[in-house]
Write an enzyme that holds these catalytic residues in place. Sequence first.
Site, short mmCIF file in Angstrom:
data_model
loop_
_atom_site.label_atom_id
_atom_site.label_comp_id
_atom_site.label_asym_id
_atom_site.label_seq_id
_atom_site.Cartn_x
_atom_site.Cartn_y
_atom_site.Cartn_z
N SER A 146 62.50 -77.39 -33.70
CA SER A 146 61.85 -78.08 -34.80
C SER A 146 60.84 -77.20 -35.96
CB SER A 146 60.80 -78.89 -34.55
OG SER A 146 60.51 -79.86 -35.28
N TYR A 156 62.36 -78.40 -42.68
CA TYR A 156 61.12 -79.42 -43.42
C TYR A 156 60.83 -78.63 -45.01
CZ TYR A 156 60.56 -82.87 -39.97
OH TYR A 156 59.92 -83.83 -38.60
N THR A 214 66.07 -81.98 -43.02
CA THR A 214 65.56 -83.13 -42.32
C THR A 214 65.41 -83.64 -43.67
OG1 THR A 214 65.05 -82.72 -40.18
CG2 THR A 214 64.12 -84.16 -41.47
N LYS A 272 70.20 -83.57 -42.17
CA LYS A 272 69.40 -84.47 -40.94
C LYS A 272 68.68 -85.77 -41.15
CE LYS A 272 67.20 -84.57 -36.80
NZ LYS A 272 65.68 -85.12 -37.17
N HIS A 309 65.28 -91.07 -38.15
CA HIS A 309 64.48 -90.16 -37.37
C HIS A 309 64.04 -90.59 -35.57
CE1 HIS A 309 62.11 -86.36 -38.91
NE2 HIS A 309 61.03 -86.87 -37.81
#
Length: 404
Positions: free
Chosen positions: A136, A160, A186, A276, A300
């Site tokens: 992540s 992100y 994402t 995603k 999520h």
Amino acid sequence: MVRRRLPRPSELRPLLRPAPITLDPTERRLARAASISDLRAIARRRTPRAVFDYADGSADSEITLRRAREAYRRIEFRPTVLTDVSSVDTSREVLGGRCALPFALAPVGFLRMMHTEGERASAAVAQAAGIPVSLSTMGTTTIEDVAAAAPTGRKWFQLYLWRDREPAKDLVARAAASGFDTLMLTVDTPVGGARLRDVRNGLAIPPALTLRTFLDGAMHPNWWFDLLTTEPLTFASLTTTGGTPAEMINRVFDPALTMADVEWLRGIWPGKLVVKGVQGVEDARRVVEAGADGVLLSNHGGRQLDRAPVPLELVQPVSEAVGDRAEVLVDTGIMHGGDVVAALALGARAAVVGRAYVYGLMAGGRRGVAKAVDILAAEVVRTLQLLGVTSVDSLRPHHVRLRG
């Protein structure tokens, strides 16, 4: 009439077999776990409440997460009998590479808060199991250190996008240089979800030694000892830290993402690109047209919009809509290997598992993650055998039914 007699010593001897004594407390804990739910129970005892609730909880009233898990409970399998299932093949091609099992480990932020071994543990276990691991943007281990922990394993990077694109561009370049083969953008976090457990628990990143956490820490001294005696808990990819998870999302990430950003990433990323957070058929078509190689159906983990669509229920219509132009993956609510099998039968290329392995991490570090993967793998194999299916590639929608 029942006739009784005294047993002979020779008859008692085979029955008097004490279980071997396990001195290692972690091994002893994990040996008692027969399911992901068992690992969850151990994790709850082993970690402070705020930490466990961060991993376990979702947004607002947590309706989305409950619905996702309920969808898997509504699955009805349709087995075929009189089939030789002495050997089954659980491997398949996923995003350009062969995976030994049809699931990947999901990107989860703050993993070293769950257990000090964090992302290194999940990466090493995934490599040993022959499955991909996802790092992540909000991870607590650097891209390079994860690559070192799993030098030959498949690695995906979850991204992100910042309001400032330059840091994201740098992360993308570092991921490519470190051997990550898939980028996972994402798109379901324009703002942070209302994660009420975090608010009520006063969770801050990094954890603060308030009176409340001090008292809770007295019940979990091993967790606090590990936190205070290992490398500081920081975000490896963020320069802005501090506050609640939702506050950091709102401060750093860009709420103005558009399809142009998918096209921009497609232009600078050399590997596979997955979007995603897709939650509808039309959005799936759009991201594929913009260049995505894969669509991850995800809400999520229920941590953003409450009452969001259930990813499992989207698998079949999205798979039919995108056809062979992109691969469909799915997450949220997966707690059993049978859940993975059901998702594949409906058309998913692979499942992406999050909480299930995080419970293992909290229960026993790297060994706990390995236990979670072993449990899921055994459940996948057993479900296939009981279905009368010899390969995950042979799964079809007629093998399952979603009951109303």
